[in-house]
Design a protein around this motif. Sequence first.
Motif, PDB file in Angstrom:
ATOM      1  N   PHE A  20       0.883  -1.171   0.000  1.00 48.92           N
ATOM      2  CA  PHE A  20       0.000   0.000   0.000  1.00 48.92           C
ATOM      3  C   PHE A  20       0.914   1.212   0.000  1.00 48.92           C
ATOM      4  O   PHE A  20       1.427   1.618   1.049  1.00 48.92           O
ATOM      5  CB  PHE A  20      -0.873   0.056   1.253  1.00 48.92           C
ATOM      6  N   GLY A  21       1.159   1.758  -1.188  1.00 49.76           N
ATOM      7  CA  GLY A  21       2.157   2.819  -1.252  1.00 49.76           C
ATOM      8  C   GLY A  21       3.502   2.272  -0.790  1.00 49.76           C
ATOM      9  O   GLY A  21       4.025   1.313  -1.349  1.00 49.76           O
ATOM     10  N   GLN A  22       4.068   2.859   0.286  1.00 48.32           N
ATOM     11  CA  GLN A  22       5.346   2.403   0.809  1.00 48.32           C
ATOM     12  C   GLN A  22       5.209   1.159   1.670  1.00 48.32           C
ATOM     13  O   GLN A  22       6.160   0.433   1.879  1.00 48.32           O
ATOM     14  CB  GLN A  22       5.969   3.522   1.672  1.00 48.32           C
ATOM     15  N   PHE A  23       3.981   0.963   2.177  1.00 50.05           N
ATOM     16  CA  PHE A  23       3.814  -0.054   3.204  1.00 50.05           C
ATOM     17  C   PHE A  23       3.728  -1.452   2.603  1.00 50.05           C
ATOM     18  O   PHE A  23       2.903  -1.724   1.729  1.00 50.05           O
ATOM     19  CB  PHE A  23       2.558   0.263   4.018  1.00 50.05           C
ATOM     20  N   HIS A  24       4.601  -2.346   3.077  1.00 47.74           N
ATOM     21  CA  HIS A  24       4.686  -3.705   2.551  1.00 47.74           C
ATOM     22  C   HIS A  24       3.724  -4.593   3.342  1.00 47.74           C
ATOM     23  O   HIS A  24       4.055  -5.069   4.418  1.00 47.74           O
ATOM     24  CB  HIS A  24       6.130  -4.187   2.709  1.00 47.74           C
ATOM     25  N   ALA A  25       2.515  -4.814   2.829  1.00 47.56           N
ATOM     26  CA  ALA A  25       1.478  -5.484   3.622  1.00 47.56           C
ATOM     27  C   ALA A  25       1.556  -7.001   3.524  1.00 47.56           C
ATOM     28  O   ALA A  25       1.314  -7.709   4.502  1.00 47.56           O
ATOM     29  CB  ALA A  25       0.105  -4.999   3.188  1.00 47.56           C
ATOM     30  N   LEU A  26       1.893  -7.536   2.347  1.00 47.64           N
ATOM     31  CA  LEU A  26       2.092  -8.980   2.202  1.00 47.64           C
ATOM     32  C   LEU A  26       3.517  -9.204   1.727  1.00 47.64           C
ATOM     33  O   LEU A  26       3.962  -8.563   0.766  1.00 47.64           O
ATOM     34  CB  LEU A  26       1.100  -9.567   1.189  1.00 47.64           C
ATOM     35  N   ARG A  27       4.188 -10.147   2.410  1.00 46.94           N
ATOM     36  CA  ARG A  27       5.623 -10.274   2.128  1.00 46.94           C
ATOM     37  C   ARG A  27       5.956 -11.680   1.673  1.00 46.94           C
ATOM     38  O   ARG A  27       6.592 -12.448   2.386  1.00 46.94           O
ATOM     39  CB  ARG A  27       6.430  -9.928   3.369  1.00 46.94           C
ATOM     40  N   GLY A  28       5.482 -12.052   0.485  1.00 43.85           N
ATOM     41  CA  GLY A  28       5.845 -13.340  -0.097  1.00 43.85           C
ATOM     42  C   GLY A  28       5.057 -14.491   0.484  1.00 43.85           C
ATOM     43  O   GLY A  28       5.619 -15.468   0.989  1.00 43.85           O
ATOM     44  N   VAL A  29       3.730 -14.401   0.431  1.00 48.51           N
ATOM     45  CA  VAL A  29       2.884 -15.456   0.989  1.00 48.51           C
ATOM     46  C   VAL A  29       2.805 -16.635   0.019  1.00 48.51           C
ATOM     47  O   VAL A  29       2.590 -16.455  -1.179  1.00 48.51           O
ATOM     48  CB  VAL A  29       1.465 -14.921   1.266  1.00 48.51           C
TER      49      VAL A  29
END
Lengths: 250, 276, 397
Positions: A20-29
């Motif tokens: 979300f923009g800069q925010f990394h919400a899912l990291r390689g699921v």
Amino acid sequence: MTQANSTDPIIIAQDVHKYFGQFHALRGVNMTVQKGEVLVIVGPSGSGKSTFIRTINRLEAHQKGTIIVDGIELKEGSNLDAIRREVGMVFQSFNLFPHLTVLQNVTLAPMQVRKMPKDKANALGMELLERVGISEQAQKFPAQLSGGQQQRVAIARALAMQPKVMLFDEPTSALDPEMVGEVLDVMKTLAKSGMTMLCVTHEMGFAKAVANRVVFFDQGNIVEENTPEGFFNNPQHERTKMFLNQIRHA
Amino acid sequence: MNSFNPKNPVIQSLFGAFLIALVGVLVWQISQGLKANNIVLDWGVLGQPSQITSGSNLTTILLGMWLTIRIALVSIILALLLGIVVGVSRLSSNTVVRLVATAYVEFFRNTPLLVQIFFWYFGVFNLLPKVVQDSLDTQFGAPTVAVVAALSIYTSSYIAETIRAGIQSIPKGQFEAGDSLGLSGFQTLGLIILPQALRVVIPPLGNQFLNLTKNSSLASQLGAQELFYYGIQMQSYSGQGFVSISAITLGYLVMSLSITAILTLINNRFALAVRK
Amino acid sequence: MNIGALSFVIPGVGQFAVQTLFLGIQYLLAAITVWLVALPILLSGPLEGRIIALALLVSLHVGAGITAIAWKQRADGLEKNLAKAPRTYRLWSNVIAGLLVLLLVDLFARWLLSLPSWSAVASNLTFILIGKLRAPSNAEDLWRLWGFVPLMIGLVVGWNLFRAKKGLLGLVLGFVGVIIGTVILWPIINNQVLGGLAMSVMLALWGIVLALPLGMLVGIGRISEIPVVRISSTIWIELFRSIPFVAVIFWFYICLPYVLGQGTQLYAVVLALAIFTSSYIGEIVRAGLQSLPKGQTEASRSLGLSGSQAMIQVVLPQAIQNMIPPLVGQFISLFKDTSLTSIVSILELFGAGRSVANRLGNATFEIYLTIAVIYFIVNYSLSRLAASLEGAKAKER
Ligand SMILES: Nc1ncnc2c1ncn2[C@@H]1O[C@H](COP(=O)(O)OP(=O)(O)O)[C@@H](O)[C@H]1O
Ligand SMILES: [Mg+2]
């Protein structure tokens, strides 16, 4: 407990990343769900559970990795409507359409999307409302129902498209405690009928009764995957243990 | 089935081309009409000396803009004061005060501003004692006085409603919390209610200021020498209708956009932090 | 002896004595105002004026005294019921303010009636209502006023069907009524024999009929995901909202003859009204659409509805309910804006009044007051309608 056919995956997610923009919400699921499997997803608030299941019917687009649902890959330009017909979703806040009656809420999509004739759609709608136990309320408007009843309508509405997979995002957490049971009962019946289900929920009873697997999310990724017994009685990870302690003492 | 994707760049450029073509056809039509009537667009007219002031047409327009700005500023301040009094009166526990305030708001909101301007100028101003009339006229110009009166009163009826809605938007619990802390009625109003209401009312108040500035163009109908007036004068002396109306439009655009920019700054300053 | 009784003599002093400072100031100010207004009338006013003035002065002093005594008793703890003093205060302040307003209204009414030119206004009233149509030379066209009957029936029936959620039927019926009425009225509109209030109503109706679809379009366009559509709609809306309506009228007034030919100032005015209003309606539509929770679109999409299906089946029906009250408000603005068309010499209500005022010369106050009152009656009825719709909506919730 339902028996999953372990050679027939209906959802395959590989290395899914979401920003979300800069925010990394899912990291390689990474996750594979077999047809008929019931998966329960738990995890602290903000860990990306909602985001993940919303990528499965592409209410959110992912930026990296692949998601394949029933053989169709979700990407820019793919046939979203076809996928959304296969995947039903139930929201924490019901999201019923307040200007339509309960029955109209259920029949809208079959009539508009599947072009089902009105009488057939009504028959289907009534049958589904019967199944979730509120056929007497068919002509009322959503605002006239209790929260538990509304959520059962939302389940019936999603089922009306005869989806192959159902997604539940905390379906009971907006409900008063005395109404949680009626919704969980409907979900349990659905699970036993062989529906593939992904449920974000912290209801341990439900998980123990019908889940094949429990998945624990933290900080945008899966930390632990286990059987329900293993997960609740003998968790492997420190973070899982901490989390379980918290919800038990909440 | 999904072959028609409106985000497709080809379709987008087609649509864009269609819009440009549409505008193009209109412009072409108009320019043909101009040619047929032997009218030549002459932007140089802006630099030529004005027939009504000592400067050029451009400086005359700017002079008009300056009066517009002054009218708007004075009127908004008066409107704000009146509006607050009337708005609070709308919530008074005194029935009579409430009714009078309601009548004020309803009457002035539901009649056109132009009628009110004429009413104040031709109707009321003439009824004032001669001395007062003369002194107002020599000091500010009678039309300007009438317009400022009309604009302030007209706008204050809208502002009153904004203020009332702002106060009413504060949950009752806030009043009760103030009372239960032992604050007086005035303290509750000043320390708890108004600061919260301010956030609610600032955006619509800004809108009112914008509307007021645009509405001040009606002063031209009394001959007050503001932007619109000088623009139309330029048209009638030079015959350059397009140039004149473009200059007017540009003038108002500049003022509107500046006000909007300032309002955005103020809004950001006052906005409550919310989770986006 | 209760010290508050001082207020029987000088209102406010008793309040100061029992240390209710704010009330004291209030009563003192009230006393000054009331005496200033009432004394001259008591001495030399008309009979009913003297009676009201006397009642006002008596209630001022009695009220101030009784209220001060009540607060004193409350302060002494004599009063079991603490709410009695504020209640007494409220009662008397209403009586005093009410009598004062009554007195002023009486004076104002007498003054109005004494103005010399009401008969001139009365003899020009038909001109103010229907314009040049009232001239004997236009008598053979007078029957065309019946065109307003199908027009109004169409609108009222159409509106009610629309409210009863029979939107399409309502739109069709309303449209048929407007068309029939306009066909009957058209000749006298086109040569501007029709004027006054009747012309204002026509201008407003045509303005709204054209502005609604246009406004819907740019309003939806403004939140479209397609950049070209979004940007062009945004420019449309922001541009027309940033300039005064008179400037818009002048643009059309200057340009349109080159597109449509001479003698088209009526079209210029209608187009200006429609386009100017469409930009405001666009904002109402946008706000209405965005006020719905995002979940509604998401739920529709997750059921497989397409973007436009979700808009038509789910979002619009709900949003329209929210948009109706502001739309009525916008119609009121539109009706007020028609008065500006007099600037390009359309003889609608204000234009007609202005020409009568110029002709008579000495009746300006009476004329402009009459015009204002006519506008007020129309717009106030409309705004009551909007308020009742809003009330009905609030009840549904
Ligand atoms: N639309 C959004 N824009 C920006 N950040 C978001 C958005 N939706 C969710 N997030 C962020 O992504 C993270 C995961 O959110 P979510 O999937 O809702 O968590 P969960 O459902 O596990 O509580 C949170 O930190 C949240 O703030
Ligand atoms: Mg969540």
